[in-house]
Design a protein around this motif. Structure first.
Motif, PDB file in Angstrom:
ATOM      1  N   ILE A  10      11.471  19.029 -13.581  1.00 17.22           N
ATOM      2  CA  ILE A  10      10.403  19.407 -14.497  1.00 17.22           C
ATOM      3  C   ILE A  10       9.407  18.260 -14.626  1.00 17.22           C
ATOM      4  O   ILE A  10       9.781  17.089 -14.573  1.00 17.22           O
ATOM      5  N   VAL A  11       8.140  18.620 -14.765  1.00 14.01           N
ATOM      6  CA  VAL A  11       7.084  17.626 -14.954  1.00 14.01           C
ATOM      7  C   VAL A  11       6.497  17.839 -16.345  1.00 14.01           C
ATOM      8  O   VAL A  11       6.069  18.950 -16.678  1.00 14.01           O
ATOM      9  N   VAL A  12       6.515  16.800 -17.164  1.00 17.67           N
ATOM     10  CA  VAL A  12       5.933  16.848 -18.507  1.00 17.67           C
ATOM     11  C   VAL A  12       5.078  15.608 -18.716  1.00 17.67           C
ATOM     12  O   VAL A  12       5.245  14.606 -18.025  1.00 17.67           O
ATOM     13  N   ASN A  13       4.189  15.687 -19.682  1.00 18.32           N
ATOM     14  CA  ASN A  13       3.397  14.497 -19.999  1.00 18.32           C
ATOM     15  C   ASN A  13       4.182  13.612 -20.960  1.00 18.32           C
ATOM     16  O   ASN A  13       5.237  13.993 -21.467  1.00 18.32           O
ATOM     17  N   LYS A  14       3.674  12.415 -21.191  1.00 18.80           N
ATOM     18  CA  LYS A  14       4.399  11.446 -22.021  1.00 18.80           C
ATOM     19  C   LYS A  14       4.647  11.962 -23.433  1.00 18.80           C
ATOM     20  O   LYS A  14       5.683  11.679 -24.028  1.00 18.80           O
ATOM     21  N   GLN A  15       3.722  12.731 -23.972  1.00 19.74           N
ATOM     22  CA  GLN A  15       3.882  13.252 -25.325  1.00 19.74           C
ATOM     23  C   GLN A  15       5.011  14.276 -25.412  1.00 19.74           C
ATOM     24  O   GLN A  15       5.629  14.447 -26.456  1.00 19.74           O
ATOM     25  N   LEU A  20      11.514  16.908 -24.912  1.00 21.94           N
ATOM     26  CA  LEU A  20      12.372  17.340 -23.813  1.00 21.94           C
ATOM     27  C   LEU A  20      13.742  16.682 -23.906  1.00 21.94           C
ATOM     28  O   LEU A  20      14.767  17.339 -23.733  1.00 21.94           O
ATOM     29  N   LYS A  21      13.785  15.394 -24.201  1.00 20.67           N
ATOM     30  CA  LYS A  21      15.070  14.699 -24.324  1.00 20.67           C
ATOM     31  C   LYS A  21      15.903  15.272 -25.470  1.00 20.67           C
ATOM     32  O   LYS A  21      17.120  15.408 -25.341  1.00 20.67           O
TER      33      LYS A  21
END
Length: 51
Positions: A10-15, A20-21
């Motif tokens: 999965i690709v997510v932005n830093k925010q 997600l964690k």
């Protein structure tokens, strides 16, 4: 182990990473997670590959 495993990439932005964690932790406390910094992401919802 030599056993087949399912992988979710999965690709997510830093925010979004913190949320997600938390989601991963709530589903599987033993999950193996790798975080990479990426320079570009192309495709739907990201940068148009034709540019």
């Amino acid at each position: 182990t030599g056993q087949s495993k399912e992988i979710l990439y999965i690709v997510v932005n830093k925010q979004e990473l913190s949320m997600l964690k938390k989601i991963i932790r709530s589903c599987d406390k033993k999950a193996f997670v790798i975080v990479h910094d990426v320079r570009d992401v192309f495709g739907e919802g990201f940068v148009d590959i034709s540019k």
